[in-house]
Design a protein around this motif. Structure first.
Motif, mmCIF file in Angstrom:
data_model
loop_
_atom_site.group_PDB
_atom_site.id
_atom_site.type_symbol
_atom_site.label_atom_id
_atom_site.label_comp_id
_atom_site.label_asym_id
_atom_site.label_seq_id
_atom_site.Cartn_x
_atom_site.Cartn_y
_atom_site.Cartn_z
ATOM 1 N N HIS A 1 36.202 -21.827 2.269
ATOM 2 C CA HIS A 1 34.947 -22.413 1.784
ATOM 3 C C HIS A 1 35.227 -23.495 0.755
ATOM 4 O O HIS A 1 36.041 -23.272 -0.162
ATOM 5 N N LEU B 1 27.751 -20.261 0.649
ATOM 6 C CA LEU B 1 28.295 -18.916 0.509
ATOM 7 C C LEU B 1 27.358 -18.092 -0.360
ATOM 8 O O LEU B 1 27.098 -18.441 -1.517
ATOM 9 N N PRO C 1 31.289 -17.912 4.764
ATOM 10 C CA PRO C 1 30.571 -19.182 4.592
ATOM 11 C C PRO C 1 29.646 -19.461 5.773
ATOM 12 O O PRO C 1 29.937 -19.072 6.912
#
Length: 252
Positions: A46, A135, A164
């Motif tokens: 992420h 997220l 994510p």
């Protein structure tokens, strides 16, 4: 075929696969594109540019390709965003039956549910680049997904499942691609909701169910208590799975 929702890893179906295979079903739970890794690995990527590009139409094409390779029409069991995908695939006559567990509402319904509308806009992070993934924080996970669980269970499920997500795929539920023609004839659909779901309230799911108007099609609704949005791993998950199995026997 188990269809995973947004924000979570496809490993959420682990116990469900064991349960339904014990009843003689052959199962498959394909991860979304670019998500075939553990949650821990995916969180380390992420913001993930490949996941960030996922769109609703990409997912529909992806599942259609998988379904067309199967020997027969599958029973589709979708959770959350996967419940909306289930509705859209049933609309395309690609499933023997569809079970929508706490599903996202179709496009045209969103504008009449302002609280959910606000949540999705918040998760889509309008002021941050759509080229980056979103997220969920542990705080949001505790409130929207895992309420009614102990803090230890909430933290453990967060670490095991949260990944994510594409902001674009969330925004696409407002598009024409997410629309359902509620008047068309369709294969049996079962909607499952919970009074205690903080993310997608049962009132939204009941409204979704009531929109279906074809008198020649089977459309059913069941509401549970003491079940959160994370019903797939909540303590009452087997009660829900048993209800689905019994419903499938009846429509068969």
């Amino acid at each position: 075929m188990f269809i995973t929702g947004a924000f979570v890893n496809h490993s959420c179906w682990k116990e469900w696969i064991i349960f339904f295979e014990s009843k003689g079903y052959k199962t498959v739970a394909p991860p979304w594109p670019h998500k075939n890794e553990s949650s821990d690995v995916l969180r380390q990527t992420h913001p993930n540019s490949k996941i960030a590009k996922i769109r609703l139409n990409n997912l529909l094409d992806y599942y259609i390709e998988i379904i067309e390779k199967l020997p027969e029409k599958p029973i589709l069991i979708g959770h959350s965003y996967g419940g909306l995908l289930t509705q859209l695939l049933i609309q395309k006559d690609l499933g023997y039956a569809g079970i929508c567990i706490h599903p996202f509402p179709p496009g045209k319904m969103l504008y009449f549910n302002f609280s959910f509308y606000k949540i999705i806009l918040y998760f889509s992070d309008c002021f941050i680049s759509k080229q980056k993934t979103y997220l969920l924080s542990l705080k949001n996970w505790k409130h929207f997904f895992s309420n009614q669980m102990s803090f230890e269970e909430q933290k453990d499920s967060y670490e095991k499942l949260v990944i994510p997500e594409s902001k674009l795929v969330l925004g696409d539920i407002f598009s024409k691609s997410a629309n359902i023609n509620f008047k068309n004839k369709h294969n049996p659909i079962l909607f499952l909701a919970s009074f205690d779901d903080h993310f997608i309230p049962s009132a939204i799911i009941y409204s979704n169910f009531k929109k279906y108007k074809n008198i020649h099609s089977i459309t059913c609704y069941k509401e549970f208590r003491d079940t959160n949005h994370l019903v797939l791993v909540h303590r009452n998950w087997k009660t829900v799975a048993e209800f689905i199995a019994n419903w499938l026997e009846k429509i068969a």
